[in-house]
Design a protein around this motif. Structure first.
Motif, mmCIF file in Angstrom:
data_model
loop_
_atom_site.group_PDB
_atom_site.id
_atom_site.type_symbol
_atom_site.label_atom_id
_atom_site.label_comp_id
_atom_site.label_asym_id
_atom_site.label_seq_id
_atom_site.Cartn_x
_atom_site.Cartn_y
_atom_site.Cartn_z
ATOM 1 N N THR A 1 -5.786 38.587 8.900
ATOM 2 C CA THR A 1 -4.690 38.931 9.811
ATOM 3 C C THR A 1 -5.239 39.681 11.013
ATOM 4 O O THR A 1 -6.254 40.369 10.900
ATOM 5 C CB THR A 1 -3.607 39.787 9.100
ATOM 6 O OG1 THR A 1 -2.626 40.182 10.070
ATOM 7 C CG2 THR A 1 -4.203 41.048 8.479
ATOM 8 N N ASP A 2 -4.589 39.539 12.135
ATOM 9 C CA ASP A 2 -4.967 40.365 13.284
ATOM 10 C C ASP A 2 -3.974 41.521 13.457
ATOM 11 O O ASP A 2 -3.938 42.174 14.487
ATOM 12 C CB ASP A 2 -5.104 39.530 14.562
ATOM 13 C CG ASP A 2 -3.836 38.758 14.868
ATOM 14 O OD1 ASP A 2 -2.790 39.042 14.239
ATOM 15 O OD2 ASP A 2 -3.890 37.858 15.722
ATOM 16 N N ASP A 3 -3.162 41.746 12.447
ATOM 17 C CA ASP A 3 -2.227 42.873 12.491
ATOM 18 C C ASP A 3 -1.990 43.342 11.057
ATOM 19 O O ASP A 3 -0.943 43.073 10.454
ATOM 20 C CB ASP A 3 -0.916 42.436 13.164
ATOM 21 C CG ASP A 3 0.103 43.577 13.252
ATOM 22 O OD1 ASP A 3 -0.199 44.713 12.813
ATOM 23 O OD2 ASP A 3 1.216 43.309 13.742
ATOM 24 N N PHE A 4 -2.983 44.062 10.526
ATOM 25 C CA PHE A 4 -2.945 44.446 9.115
ATOM 26 C C PHE A 4 -1.708 45.296 8.806
ATOM 27 O O PHE A 4 -0.994 45.046 7.836
ATOM 28 C CB PHE A 4 -4.224 45.211 8.738
ATOM 29 C CG PHE A 4 -4.299 45.574 7.286
ATOM 30 C CD1 PHE A 4 -4.530 44.591 6.326
ATOM 31 C CD2 PHE A 4 -4.134 46.890 6.860
ATOM 32 C CE1 PHE A 4 -4.588 44.918 4.972
ATOM 33 C CE2 PHE A 4 -4.194 47.216 5.510
ATOM 34 C CZ PHE A 4 -4.419 46.228 4.568
ATOM 35 N N ASP A 5 -1.458 46.299 9.620
ATOM 36 C CA ASP A 5 -0.306 47.178 9.363
ATOM 37 C C ASP A 5 1.015 46.407 9.470
ATOM 38 O O ASP A 5 1.922 46.587 8.655
ATOM 39 C CB ASP A 5 -0.290 48.354 10.345
ATOM 40 C CG ASP A 5 -1.477 49.286 10.111
ATOM 41 O OD1 ASP A 5 -2.094 49.200 9.014
ATOM 42 O OD2 ASP A 5 -1.803 50.069 11.033
ATOM 43 N N GLY A 6 1.093 45.542 10.494
ATOM 44 C CA GLY A 6 2.298 44.730 10.675
ATOM 45 C C GLY A 6 2.527 43.820 9.478
ATOM 46 O O GLY A 6 3.662 43.635 9.025
ATOM 47 N N MET A 7 1.449 43.235 8.974
ATOM 48 C CA MET A 7 1.551 42.358 7.806
ATOM 49 C C MET A 7 2.054 43.135 6.590
ATOM 50 O O MET A 7 2.986 42.709 5.902
ATOM 51 C CB MET A 7 0.181 41.744 7.503
ATOM 52 C CG MET A 7 0.154 40.928 6.228
ATOM 53 S SD MET A 7 -1.512 40.317 5.822
ATOM 54 C CE MET A 7 -2.172 41.746 4.959
ATOM 55 N N CYS A 8 1.430 44.296 6.344
ATOM 56 C CA CYS A 8 1.817 45.079 5.159
ATOM 57 C C CYS A 8 3.278 45.520 5.258
ATOM 58 O O CYS A 8 4.018 45.476 4.267
ATOM 59 C CB CYS A 8 0.902 46.294 5.004
ATOM 60 S SG CYS A 8 -0.795 45.821 4.573
#
Lengths: 547, 547
Positions: free
Chosen positions: A319-326
């Motif tokens: 992912t290029d947005d780890f926090d957004g994914m979580c």
């Protein structure tokens, strides 16, 4: 007759356009706001709901030998509601008596009835929201949306598709067959839209209106009288629907009994008797595959439309947005405590970890990222209740206990309020069987050999066990393409790299076909032509044309 | 790649228009004339047929462990044909291996393959006519028409409907959901046409191509590889079809095994093994309801499309052309010896007689009018053979004997040539049970209390036993309207007052929906959207649009 096709024909035309274009459209706002629904709508809705509590629910002229009901609010409110109840034979007789008048009504009349009913139901969205909340355990905002405007959208979608299907071929034709030197053979031909017969809609506990409206409105628009058999624990939202439909039918000069309520209580269900009745021609069912199998085994010639059990997966390969994914997954896993048919269950992650915008993350990093996001999201008890809602069925809690007992618990479920529980997260076995649906707030993070293996496992379980949704996180185009193919073959709708306020659980009418009909999670798709086409036939009359 | 969509795209467009308008149209002439098919077509067709006799039928690269075949010409010609035969497992494996390439091919490629194959089959109509004649027992003119152009029309109809269904919604959309003051949520969405899986077409003895082409072409166009299981007594017409389809597939760069022949012999049928194979997802079946029931009981989740048993009726309440009526019915009852799914069986006549242009006619007058017309029509043995054809199945003769033994014979069947028999006409009992289908040249004239009773009885048997066609003779508008309603409710196509060269048995592609799908005579209608819609799904991929 006060119900006119012209009243809502523009809405119908726009709906038909939206069906083709599949872009965003809805006539029924999902925002529970006084600005849209009228300043008094909120308080009126609550007052109307309160006035129903503890009462006999009134349905004018509905067949009834007795009044029954045993709904229990997951939120603890005492409901004490009863509804007019008739025997299966009495219901079938009443439905059959309504059959010919409904079939004989012009297409435009039936469609106008459906449209007017949807518009009236929309005005009752606050009332229906409360009714949905206290039968399903959804928090009010979701109950309003899913029970009200989103369900109405799905109903309208079915009506629009039904109208298209009923009007797509010529109603009459002059057929002129050349005979060489001789006069041609000239025939006049006329076609009728002939409904299949009595339609039965079997509602579910968790989405009584959303999952039932498509079948109800598709059947009614195409001329089949409908018997609505709500889940015994979620009657009120459909009883309100039946009341509105019967009102509108009567105003259109059609028999009220074209829509009937088949109410029953847990342990004394009328479902099997209705399903197997020879006069029932169409069955719409939402629920377990076990019972869907029973229906199929006992109804060889009926038209059966199902939404069933499935195992939805998330595949995390990067992912290029780890926090957004979580954060996005935390919400998807928490929303209505995994009691949505679109909720993810299995989360497949490469055991070697993944690349992210925050650097390399191990399997455990990803897992704890998701768990921390859940913890943060649900920290406040009131927020938790607002997102998780309440458990609709006590059996869910038992299932959680037994799953927790057998597995490796990564996140223990907590209970910030009565019947409110937060997600239980377990570690699945690598290459182990994770085959059954575990309905409710239970998820499994499963270590995989590789990203490709993760995709293959998720697609495979979708193929064998059924799945309605899948989510993928990936930065690699090749993996996206691979997953696209794999989930397409498994006939699952795939959401890729969701972050922000859009979730894998969500399915939008007029754009997303809900359930594809291509795997074990159901044979019907909301709303594609197959969902409509079998509900009526086109018998012809032909005769030699007189010159 | 030599197969181009553009080659036949105009034919496709015209077919699609005809589907909507439902007026007369066909690109495939039913006239077996050298002017249309080329001067050499007739002799070339016969020569090609002769060259096949006594040979191993060749199918390039077709799976084969052995060569089998046991067809017997009802006309007495020694066929001695064998075909490449493989085990069910080998066929499924080969079909599965072709699956992904076929699914991945653009819609236009698959549709182009179907169109080109139909055009090539049309050029082979004389050959297919002889093949049909010597497997079904049809006389050549009918075998040419029904086995050739009329079957090709039905195939084209299915392809046109499939093309409409696959292209009717946007392939991609940008979905933009407003978020009040915030930026909208913008999603890109893409949909794929995902075939359901391996399709099985089970052919019948009497119309091997006509009844099989719709399913074959519908499945193939929508991306499902097809295994064609001909009736063991009528293989050749479908083997020729398989050969053409495999040729065209290869020229289009697609796997030949997307179409396979599952040949078997009487007593050693592979049907059940194919039907129950888990990889078979779609089944098209023409034949008895007994076996259709077996299929349904053993395939709960498969898509099953059927044409089955039925009892077709004629109701005679009056006519202004008595001789024309008798002549028309005589032909309908004689044509291919009642071996058409559209042949009339029960003739309901008021016991008090009817009014006609020739004055009042008693029940017996009407009966003898029809019988005399049959006698006149079939007086000459050669004409009789040309109309009645030969019996496809020896069991038909046994059925005739047993029916004659039990009933009151009004016209004895005669046999002007080997296997050629003329209609047996019996008197049915008033109000007696006339419930079973008696396939073959057997009809019952049944005395009724009144014209209304005649209509009610005919509509009732259609409702309970199934019916594909009904015919009415009436001069009274009220009776016509009553019958129109009654047969529409029974979901039967009704022909009114046919005289001259148009018969109740005839069903024209692009205009008549063959079988309505609304009674026991079958659940599928040729070709309505329901016949196509369930053969594929529309899985979606969606992702947040990058700005």
């Amino acid at each position: 007759m006060t119900i006119r096709f012209e009243t809502h024909s523009e809405m119908l035309a726009t709906a038909i356009k939206a069906l083709s274009a599949r872009d965003f459209w809805t006539p029924f706002s999902e925002v529970p706001s006084g600005k849209i629904y009228g300043e008094a709508a909120k308080s009126d809705g609550l007052a109307a709901f309160d006035a129903l509590i503890g009462q006999r629910f009134q349905l004018t002229d509905h067949p009834a030998e007795t009044h029954i009901g045993a709904e229990v609010s997951p939120w603890g409110l005492k409901l004490d509601l009863t509804y007019p109840a008739a025997t299966v034979e009495a219901l079938i007789d009443a439905s059959a008596a309504a059959q010919d008048a409904l079939a004989a009504a012009p297409i435009t009349t039936r469609v106008a009835v459906c449209l007017e009913a949807l518009v009236r139901l929309n005005r009752l969205s606050f009332l229906i929201g409360h009714a949905t909340m206290h039968t399903t355990g959804q928090a009010f905002p979701m109950a309003f949306q899913a029970g009200g405007p989103h369900a109405q959208d799905r109903g309208l979608e079915a009506v629009a598709m039904a109208y298209c299907e009923m009007t797509r071929f010529a109603e009459a034709a002059v057929w002129k067959k050349p005979q060489g030197k001789h006069d041609p053979i000239v025939m006049e031909k006329h076609w009728t839209i002939q409904p299949q017969g009595i339609a039965l809609t079997i509602g579910c506990n968790t989405f009584p209106t959303w999952n039932s409206y498509p079948g109800i409105f598709a059947s009614l628009a195409t001329g089949n009288p409908v018997i609505i058999k709500p889940h015994p624990k979620a009657i009120l939202p459909l009883a309100l629907t039946v009341r509105v439909l019967r009102e509108v039918l009567a105003e259109a000069g059609l028999p009220r009994d074209a829509v009937l309520l088949a109410v029953d209580t847990p342990g004394a269900e009328k479902t099997k008797q209705l399903v197997t009745h020879p006069d029932v021609a169409i069955i719409d069912y939402t629920g377990s595959s076990d019972f869907a199998d029973w229906i199929r085994q006992n109804t060889s010639r009926k038209r059966v439309f199902t939404e069933e059990t499935g195992v939805n997966s998330v595949v995390i390969t990067g992912t290029d947005d780890f926090d957004g994914m979580c954060a996005n997954l935390a919400f998807s896993l928490s929303l209505y405590s995994g009691q949505m048919c679109t909720s993810p269950q299995n989360i497949y992650i490469p055991e070697a970890g993944i690349d992210t915008d925050k650097g390399r993350k191990s399997f455990d990093d990803v897992t704890s990222g998701i768990i921390q996001a859940i913890d943060a999201l649900l920290q406040d008890a009131q927020t938790a209740a607002g997102i998780c809602g309440a458990l609709a069925n006590p059996a869910t809690r038992d299932r959680m206990s037994s799953v927790a007992h057998e597995g490796i618990v990564l996140r223990q479920s907590t209970s910030p309020a009565t019947n409110v529980v937060t997600p239980l997260i377990l570690k699945g076995r690598k290459d182990g069987p994770q085959d059954a649906e575990c309905f409710g707030p239970m998820s499994f993070v499963i270590p995989c050999t590789s990203a490709e293996d993760a995709i293959a496992q998720a697609a495979n379980i979708a193929r064998t066990e059924g799945a309605i949704t899948a989510a993928l996180y990936a930065t690699d185009d090749k993996l996206m393409s691979l997953a696209g193919q794999a989930f397409s073959r498994a006939a699952v709708n795939l959401s890729i790299n969701l972050t922000g306020k859009i979730y894998v659980n969500q399915s939008a009418a007029f754009s997303d076909f809900h359930v594809t009909g291509g795997n074990a999670s159901g044979n019907a798709s909301l709303t594609d032509p197959a969902f409509i086409a079998g509900r009526f036939t086109r018998p012809m009359r032909r005769w030699p044309k007189r010159c």
